[in-house]
Design a protein around this motif. Structure first.
Motif, PDB file in Angstrom:
ATOM      1  N   GLY A 178       0.736  -1.383  -0.113  1.00 51.10           N
ATOM      2  CA  GLY A 178      -0.062  -0.106  -0.141  1.00 51.10           C
ATOM      3  C   GLY A 178       0.673   1.354   0.031  1.00 51.10           C
ATOM      4  O   GLY A 178       0.356   2.383  -0.010  1.00 51.10           O
ATOM      5  N   GLY A 179       2.048   1.012  -0.065  1.00 50.79           N
ATOM      6  CA  GLY A 179       2.948   2.261  -0.051  1.00 50.79           C
ATOM      7  C   GLY A 179       3.500   3.051  -1.178  1.00 50.79           C
ATOM      8  O   GLY A 179       4.693   3.330  -1.302  1.00 50.79           O
ATOM      9  N   SER A 180       2.526   2.944  -2.301  1.00 47.66           N
ATOM     10  CA  SER A 180       3.036   3.538  -3.797  1.00 47.66           C
ATOM     11  C   SER A 180       3.505   4.843  -3.697  1.00 47.66           C
ATOM     12  O   SER A 180       4.159   5.356  -4.648  1.00 47.66           O
ATOM     13  CB  SER A 180       1.860   3.174  -4.595  1.00 47.66           C
ATOM     14  OG  SER A 180       0.789   3.796  -4.205  1.00 47.66           O
ATOM     15  N   TYR A 181       2.913   5.914  -2.773  1.00 46.75           N
ATOM     16  CA  TYR A 181       3.467   7.061  -2.676  1.00 46.75           C
ATOM     17  C   TYR A 181       4.145   7.460  -1.541  1.00 46.75           C
ATOM     18  O   TYR A 181       4.258   8.581  -0.875  1.00 46.75           O
ATOM     19  CB  TYR A 181       2.045   7.837  -2.737  1.00 46.75           C
ATOM     20  CG  TYR A 181       2.521   9.422  -3.124  1.00 46.75           C
ATOM     21  CD1 TYR A 181       2.907   9.706  -4.423  1.00 46.75           C
ATOM     22  CD2 TYR A 181       2.074  10.692  -2.223  1.00 46.75           C
ATOM     23  CE1 TYR A 181       3.109  10.985  -4.735  1.00 46.75           C
ATOM     24  CE2 TYR A 181       2.380  11.928  -2.890  1.00 46.75           C
ATOM     25  CZ  TYR A 181       2.829  12.128  -4.008  1.00 46.75           C
ATOM     26  OH  TYR A 181       3.010  13.265  -4.529  1.00 46.75           O
ATOM     27  N   ILE A 182       5.013   6.462  -0.993  1.00 46.92           N
ATOM     28  CA  ILE A 182       5.865   6.562   0.254  1.00 46.92           C
ATOM     29  C   ILE A 182       7.261   6.183  -0.439  1.00 46.92           C
ATOM     30  O   ILE A 182       7.470   4.994  -0.669  1.00 46.92           O
ATOM     31  CB  ILE A 182       5.626   5.793   1.317  1.00 46.92           C
ATOM     32  CG1 ILE A 182       4.059   6.169   1.772  1.00 46.92           C
ATOM     33  CG2 ILE A 182       6.555   5.980   2.445  1.00 46.92           C
ATOM     34  CD1 ILE A 182       3.821   5.308   2.878  1.00 46.92           C
ATOM     35  N   THR A 183       8.257   6.958  -0.267  1.00 49.22           N
ATOM     36  CA  THR A 183       9.657   6.487  -0.792  1.00 49.22           C
ATOM     37  C   THR A 183      10.479   7.514   0.116  1.00 49.22           C
ATOM     38  O   THR A 183      10.514   8.864   0.331  1.00 49.22           O
ATOM     39  CB  THR A 183       9.804   6.586  -2.319  1.00 49.22           C
ATOM     40  OG1 THR A 183      10.897   6.035  -2.762  1.00 49.22           O
ATOM     41  CG2 THR A 183       9.803   8.068  -2.868  1.00 49.22           C
TER      42      THR A 183
END
Length: 243
Positions: free
Chosen positions: A224-229
């Motif tokens: 679910g972390g596609s916009y976390i980097t």
């Protein structure tokens, strides 16, 4: 999704492997010695009932790393998620720490992470996306007496991850760090009781973390972390707050 986890035969790595396998991912775990982890199968074996592929691999050996990835790719296809978890400790005060003990920890904990990230990258680029998660430690932020080598190696993972995030974010590849605090693993079990008590006194939640709590955080970043980097996510009961 094909997930590759280093050091997945026990503790946090095993919990991560189990969590992701149960979520439906095709999981490969590496182990350096001893027996393969429970609920796993070996390359070329029937895997009815096996949760994940187990591949023997010393992550400090580039040839073994390459072979482990080839086995994972043969069984599960290109690796699109990487969890760099394998690591060692060789504790001691700086004045007494040998060069071998310092460099061995850096090689196993930091250089090996570079090694597996570089090996995973081509497949992620071809897939036009991927997830990298590096398992660091709360020690990376606040330091720990007797662990200059370990703290340096785990802090280095933050710079490694954030640089990868900047280099490959435009290619939909994310890179993040999970920083566990004191967790109920074999490493913690080996500590003297008075040391455990002292460390618990520094944790606002007043208890050890459980490997499954780390695993659920990793699953969130992968699923679910596609916009976390470029993030550092502490899972430490509050021990590292403010760092």
């Amino acid at each position: 999704m094909s997930v590759f986890i280093t050091g997945g035969n026990r503790g946090i790595g095993y919990a991560i492997a189990t969590e992701l396998a149960e979520a439906g991912h095709n999981v490969t775990v590496t182990y350096r010695s001893g027996e393969p982890p429970a609920h796993s199968y070996l390359p070329g074996q029937e895997h009815t009932g096996g949760r994940f592929l187990a591949v023997r691999c010393d992550v400090t050996d580039p040839e073994q790393v390459d072979m482990a990835f080839k086995q994972a790719e043969t069984e599960h296809g290109p690796v699109t998620s990487l969890v760099s978890n394998a690591g060692i400790t060789r504790d001691g005060l700086l004045a007494r720490m040998s060069e071998d003990d310092f460099t061995a920890v850096l090689d196993a904990n930091l250089t090996a992470a570079y090694r597996v990230a570089k090996r995973a990258l081509p497949g992620m680029l071809r897939a036009k996306g991927g997830r990298m998660v590096f398992i660091s430690s709360a020690t990376a932020m606040h330091g720990e007496a007797g662990q200059t080598n370990y703290a340096a190696s785990k802090a280095g993972l933050i710079g490694l991850s954030r640089s990868i995030a900047r280099e490959y974010g435009s290619r939909s590849i994310t890179a993040n760090v999970v920083a566990p605090g004191l967790t109920a693993t074999d490493m913690a079990a080996a500590l003297p009781e008075d040391r455990i008590k002292a460390l618990l006194g520094q944790i606002p939640l007043g208890r050890l973390g459980q490997p499954e709590e780390i695993a659920r955080t990793v699953r969130f970043l992968i699923d679910g972390g596609s916009y976390i980097t470029g993030a550092v996510i502490p899972v430490d009961g509050g021990a590292g707050m403010g760092h």
